[in-house]
Design a protein around this motif. Structure first.
Motif, PDB file in Angstrom:
ATOM      1  N   GLY A   1      -2.265  20.488  36.917  1.00  0.00           N
ATOM      2  CA  GLY A   1      -2.027  20.815  35.522  1.00  0.00           C
ATOM      3  C   GLY A   1      -2.783  20.025  34.538  1.00  0.00           C
ATOM      4  O   GLY A   1      -3.797  19.331  34.919  1.00  0.00           O
ATOM      5  N   GLU A   2      -2.214  19.747  33.306  1.00  0.00           N
ATOM      6  CA  GLU A   2      -2.864  19.059  32.137  1.00  0.00           C
ATOM      7  C   GLU A   2      -3.135  17.710  32.648  1.00  0.00           C
ATOM      8  O   GLU A   2      -4.281  16.998  32.172  1.00  0.00           O
ATOM      9  CB  GLU A   2      -1.958  19.308  31.033  1.00  0.00           C
ATOM     10  CG  GLU A   2      -1.845  20.543  30.331  1.00  0.00           C
ATOM     11  CD  GLU A   2      -3.285  20.874  29.846  1.00  0.00           C
ATOM     12  OE1 GLU A   2      -3.982  19.922  29.071  1.00  0.00           O
ATOM     13  OE2 GLU A   2      -3.633  22.232  30.027  1.00  0.00           O
ATOM     14  N   LEU A   3      -2.109  16.975  33.231  1.00  0.00           N
ATOM     15  CA  LEU A   3      -2.322  15.676  33.808  1.00  0.00           C
ATOM     16  C   LEU A   3      -3.637  15.375  34.661  1.00  0.00           C
ATOM     17  O   LEU A   3      -4.317  14.572  34.406  1.00  0.00           O
ATOM     18  CB  LEU A   3      -1.011  15.210  34.672  1.00  0.00           C
ATOM     19  CG  LEU A   3      -1.339  13.593  35.010  1.00  0.00           C
ATOM     20  CD1 LEU A   3      -1.399  12.545  33.927  1.00  0.00           C
ATOM     21  CD2 LEU A   3      -0.101  13.407  35.913  1.00  0.00           C
ATOM     22  N   GLY A   4      -3.702  16.281  35.383  1.00  0.00           N
ATOM     23  CA  GLY A   4      -4.965  16.277  36.313  1.00  0.00           C
ATOM     24  C   GLY A   4      -6.159  16.423  35.829  1.00  0.00           C
ATOM     25  O   GLY A   4      -7.424  16.124  36.261  1.00  0.00           O
ATOM     26  N   ARG A   5      -6.330  17.306  34.820  1.00  0.00           N
ATOM     27  CA  ARG A   5      -7.738  17.484  33.901  1.00  0.00           C
ATOM     28  C   ARG A   5      -8.089  15.919  33.343  1.00  0.00           C
ATOM     29  O   ARG A   5      -9.393  15.911  33.284  1.00  0.00           O
ATOM     30  CB  ARG A   5      -7.289  18.298  32.677  1.00  0.00           C
ATOM     31  CG  ARG A   5      -6.942  19.784  33.171  1.00  0.00           C
ATOM     32  CD  ARG A   5      -6.859  20.662  31.644  1.00  0.00           C
ATOM     33  NE  ARG A   5      -8.026  20.553  30.928  1.00  0.00           N
ATOM     34  CZ  ARG A   5      -8.108  21.134  29.646  1.00  0.00           C
ATOM     35  NH1 ARG A   5      -6.992  21.763  29.162  1.00  0.00           N
ATOM     36  NH2 ARG A   5      -9.154  21.125  29.178  1.00  0.00           N
ATOM     37  N   ASN A   6      -7.177  15.122  33.355  1.00  0.00           N
ATOM     38  CA  ASN A   6      -7.728  13.614  32.776  1.00  0.00           C
ATOM     39  C   ASN A   6      -8.774  13.143  33.893  1.00  0.00           C
ATOM     40  O   ASN A   6      -9.861  12.430  33.473  1.00  0.00           O
ATOM     41  CB  ASN A   6      -6.748  12.911  32.644  1.00  0.00           C
ATOM     42  CG  ASN A   6      -5.949  13.248  31.410  1.00  0.00           C
ATOM     43  OD1 ASN A   6      -6.286  13.740  30.428  1.00  0.00           O
ATOM     44  ND2 ASN A   6      -4.561  12.982  31.629  1.00  0.00           N
ATOM     45  N   TYR A   7      -8.685  13.568  35.403  1.00  0.00           N
ATOM     46  CA  TYR A   7      -9.519  13.055  36.260  1.00  0.00           C
ATOM     47  C   TYR A   7     -10.929  13.585  36.044  1.00  0.00           C
ATOM     48  O   TYR A   7     -11.858  12.781  36.144  1.00  0.00           O
ATOM     49  CB  TYR A   7      -8.751  13.341  37.478  1.00  0.00           C
ATOM     50  CG  TYR A   7      -9.617  14.158  38.405  1.00  0.00           C
ATOM     51  CD1 TYR A   7     -10.887  13.613  39.201  1.00  0.00           C
ATOM     52  CD2 TYR A   7      -9.304  15.381  38.438  1.00  0.00           C
ATOM     53  CE1 TYR A   7     -11.701  14.470  39.869  1.00  0.00           C
ATOM     54  CE2 TYR A   7     -10.495  16.359  39.246  1.00  0.00           C
ATOM     55  CZ  TYR A   7     -11.596  15.837  39.855  1.00  0.00           C
ATOM     56  OH  TYR A   7     -12.291  16.503  40.721  1.00  0.00           O
ATOM     57  N   SER A   8     -11.048  14.731  36.059  1.00  0.00           N
ATOM     58  CA  SER A   8     -12.327  15.553  35.782  1.00  0.00           C
ATOM     59  C   SER A   8     -13.016  15.016  34.361  1.00  0.00           C
ATOM     60  O   SER A   8     -14.167  15.061  34.644  1.00  0.00           O
ATOM     61  CB  SER A   8     -12.092  17.033  36.090  1.00  0.00           C
ATOM     62  OG  SER A   8     -11.174  17.537  34.829  1.00  0.00           O
ATOM     63  N   GLU A   9     -12.126  14.974  33.363  1.00  0.00           N
ATOM     64  CA  GLU A   9     -12.835  14.528  32.318  1.00  0.00           C
ATOM     65  C   GLU A   9     -13.400  13.037  32.207  1.00  0.00           C
ATOM     66  O   GLU A   9     -14.437  12.761  31.639  1.00  0.00           O
ATOM     67  CB  GLU A   9     -11.816  14.717  30.929  1.00  0.00           C
ATOM     68  CG  GLU A   9     -12.365  14.403  29.562  1.00  0.00           C
ATOM     69  CD  GLU A   9     -11.308  15.096  28.540  1.00  0.00           C
ATOM     70  OE1 GLU A   9     -12.201  14.445  27.313  1.00  0.00           O
ATOM     71  OE2 GLU A   9     -10.601  15.514  28.611  1.00  0.00           O
ATOM     72  N   LEU A  10     -12.697  12.435  32.949  1.00  0.00           N
ATOM     73  CA  LEU A  10     -13.114  10.709  32.975  1.00  0.00           C
ATOM     74  C   LEU A  10     -14.147  10.775  33.852  1.00  0.00           C
ATOM     75  O   LEU A  10     -15.192  10.350  33.545  1.00  0.00           O
ATOM     76  CB  LEU A  10     -11.781   9.988  33.822  1.00  0.00           C
ATOM     77  CG  LEU A  10     -12.025   8.515  33.991  1.00  0.00           C
ATOM     78  CD1 LEU A  10     -12.493   7.848  32.718  1.00  0.00           C
ATOM     79  CD2 LEU A  10     -11.093   8.034  34.959  1.00  0.00           C
ATOM     80  N   ALA A  11     -14.205  11.728  34.984  1.00  0.00           N
ATOM     81  CA  ALA A  11     -15.445  11.523  35.820  1.00  0.00           C
ATOM     82  C   ALA A  11     -16.819  12.129  34.990  1.00  0.00           C
ATOM     83  O   ALA A  11     -17.881  11.605  35.193  1.00  0.00           O
ATOM     84  CB  ALA A  11     -15.294  12.645  37.076  1.00  0.00           C
ATOM     85  N   ALA A  12     -16.448  13.152  34.140  1.00  0.00           N
ATOM     86  CA  ALA A  12     -17.735  13.727  33.578  1.00  0.00           C
ATOM     87  C   ALA A  12     -18.089  12.937  32.424  1.00  0.00           C
ATOM     88  O   ALA A  12     -19.329  12.707  32.162  1.00  0.00           O
ATOM     89  CB  ALA A  12     -17.134  15.179  32.913  1.00  0.00           C
ATOM     90  N   SER A  13     -16.942  12.129  31.848  1.00  0.00           N
ATOM     91  CA  SER A  13     -17.578  11.346  30.596  1.00  0.00           C
ATOM     92  C   SER A  13     -18.285  10.035  31.248  1.00  0.00           C
ATOM     93  O   SER A  13     -19.378   9.493  30.582  1.00  0.00           O
ATOM     94  CB  SER A  13     -16.110  10.666  30.106  1.00  0.00           C
ATOM     95  OG  SER A  13     -15.300  11.637  29.488  1.00  0.00           O
ATOM     96  N   TRP A  14     -17.910   9.625  32.433  1.00  0.00           N
ATOM     97  CA  TRP A  14     -18.769   8.435  32.921  1.00  0.00           C
ATOM     98  C   TRP A  14     -20.343   8.923  33.667  1.00  0.00           C
ATOM     99  O   TRP A  14     -21.000   8.099  33.890  1.00  0.00           O
ATOM    100  CB  TRP A  14     -18.127   7.653  33.720  1.00  0.00           C
ATOM    101  CG  TRP A  14     -17.243   6.684  32.879  1.00  0.00           C
ATOM    102  CD1 TRP A  14     -15.935   6.590  32.605  1.00  0.00           C
ATOM    103  CD2 TRP A  14     -17.446   5.418  32.416  1.00  0.00           C
ATOM    104  NE1 TRP A  14     -15.505   5.811  31.896  1.00  0.00           N
ATOM    105  CE2 TRP A  14     -16.457   4.742  31.766  1.00  0.00           C
ATOM    106  CE3 TRP A  14     -18.721   4.494  32.403  1.00  0.00           C
ATOM    107  CZ2 TRP A  14     -16.715   3.525  31.158  1.00  0.00           C
ATOM    108  CZ3 TRP A  14     -19.172   3.475  31.764  1.00  0.00           C
ATOM    109  CH2 TRP A  14     -17.958   2.966  31.148  1.00  0.00           C
TER     110      TRP A  14
END
Length: 480
Positions: free
Chosen positions: A175-188
């Motif tokens: 869910g919303e918590l898991g979206r942080n993983y993909s955003e962190l990956a895309a951010s870096w």
């Protein structure tokens, strides 16, 4: 991407046969790059080691997603394909067949088959399917036989296998918590990729061929670095584009990107599908409208039916064989949209009055602002629907290259043991005239891409903590 660790000179590692490119490590006159290189190297090393696990998960799940399009055609061949007949049934009749099969559902859209051997997909709002998805009833357009029923997700019509892989890639099904993983990956991803590019281009070499072609020879850290750098050079443009398009619909950075896009006049225009004439902001992506009775009357009066609505749209210039017909909800008209993402793109849409077939509005993709066009194409490319199979193969190649780059990076780290990252305090070697603008840009990017900024602060905090611990140990050792 280059996870480099220059604690010891490379010439001490390489046997004589590997010293042909030793000029890459010869001292150079002080300059901009010589001042920045230790800082870039330290950032690239730490980010590569600590963020790479997130990138590896994103790359593996992205590779599975790119392959899922073709897997979908095999797994769901019975639902998607039909024997070619002589005469097709009217769409309204096919919709009524779907209603009889699932009387508790509400038809929201119809996707006529674009190919002669393709089934018609009738989408229904159904409480028994997962939230955010529709129930797709697959109807044989020649015989009216129902080929099956499956949950369908998104504008690309992802079926269960692709939907599950998409969820894994996007949020690990958390869910919303898991979206942080993909955003962190895309951010870096773009930071690591561009940093690695600078490090690779900044190395001295006797010929340019070594930039693009990996070295052979015996296994060594030098050869691993050669493969890592060369493949990274070929993949860097695609990786940066994946990062940028991935951030467009991320949770935090995506909001900032949307604000900037709107401020620059690049917002996606909307189609006026409301019978009162007001712009319908949701018509472009509508798929779960209210109830209606096809071919009879709707809540707003008589209904000409889906077949005549399509005819009216065709007369208004909707000529692509790939279309989606959104049925009217209360107070709205039919929306007939082209969905052909092959080149040249056919993505025009028309709103049709259900009472008399009059065209309420027409929106041509050619009239989109440039930023809106680029955003649409970028997202379609990231999700594998732009240019079809070629797009999917390109995504698979990028995902595979990212997996290899990460593995090579960790291998170099292992091959250099017991090496350590470049010494702390690399920023002190950067001239103030360069350091201050660099700090300002970093702060701005960190604010605009919040997870990048927060994780960078975390890296700095960890680095300062390790430095403090090292000082305490050194002082204790001297006292002892």
């Amino acid at each position: 991407m280059t996870i480099d660790d220059p604690a010891r000179p490379e010439t001490t590692e390489a046997p004589p046969s590997e010293t042909a490119d030793s000029t890459a490590n010869t001292p150079r006159k002080a300059g901009t790059w010589s001042a920045l290189r230790p800082l870039v190297l330290r950032l690239h090393f730490y980010a590569g080691v600590l963020v790479a696990p997130f990138l590896l998960v994103a790359a593996v799940s992205g590779l599975l997603y790119a392959l899922s399009f073709q897997a979908e055609k095999v797994i769901y061949a019975h639902e998607l394909e039909v024997p070619v007949g002589d005469t097709t049934l009217p769409l309204s009749q096919q919709v009524n067949i779907a209603r009889k099969v699932n009387p508790n559902g509400t038809v929201t859209a119809v996707w006529p088959g674009a190919e002669p051997d393709a089934s018609t997909r009738v989408l229904m709002a159904d409480p028994d399917v997962p939230e955010g998805t529709s129930l797709a009833v697959f109807v044989d357009p020649y015989t009216g036989d129902v080929r099956g029923q499956l949950p369908s997700f998104g504008s690309s019509g992802a079926l269960p296998v692709r939907t599950w892989i998409d969820g894994l890639h996007a949020d690990l099904h958390l869910g919303e918590l898991g979206r942080n993983y993909s955003e962190l990956a895309a951010s870096w991803l773009w930071v690591i990729a561009l940093g690695g590019l600078l490090l690779w281009l900044g190395r001295r070499r006797k010929n340019r061929r070594a930039l693009f072609v990996p070295e052979g020879g015996p296994k060594s850290r030098r050869r691993t670095l050669s493969w890592h750098g060369s493949v990274g050079l070929w993949a860097v443009t695609g990786l940066v584009l994946l990062s940028a398009t991935g951030l467009t619909w991320s949770r935090y950075a995506g909001e900032n990107i949307g604000v900037v896009q709107d401020g620059l006049g690049g917002a996606t225009p909307t189609l006026t599908a409301t019978l009162g004439g007001a712009a319908d902001a949701g018509s472009e992506h509508e798929g779960h409208g209210g109830g209606h009775q096809q071919g009879g009357t709707t809540a707003q009066g008589p209904d000409i039916g889906v077949d005549k609505a399509v005819d009216a749209a065709r007369a208004a210039g909707i000529d692509s064989p790939r279309i989606s017909v959104v049925l009217p909800a209360e107070g709205k008209g039919y929306v007939v949209k082209e969905t052909d993402t092959q080149f040249p793109l056919q993505l025009d849409s028309v709103a049709v009055n259900p009472a008399d077939g009059a065209v309420l509005d027409r929106l041509a993709f050619a009239d989109y602002p440039l930023l809106a066009k680029l955003t649409r194409i970028g997202i379609d490319a990231h999700t594998g629907v732009f240019l079809g199979l070629f797009n999917q193969l390109a995504l698979a190649a990028l995902a595979l290259s990212l997996i290899l780059l990460i593995l090579w990076g960790y291998r170099m780290w292992w091959q250099r043991r017991p090496g350590r990252p470049v010494a702390r305090g690399a920023w002190r070697k950067v001239p103030v005239t360069m350091l201050l603008p660099l700090a300002a840009v970093t702060a701005l990017v960190g604010w605009f891409v919040p997870l990048l900024g927060l994780s960078l602060l975390l890296f700095l905090a960890v680095d300062l903590t390790l430095a403090a611990v090292a000082k305490v140990r050194a002082r204790t050792g001297r006292t002892a």
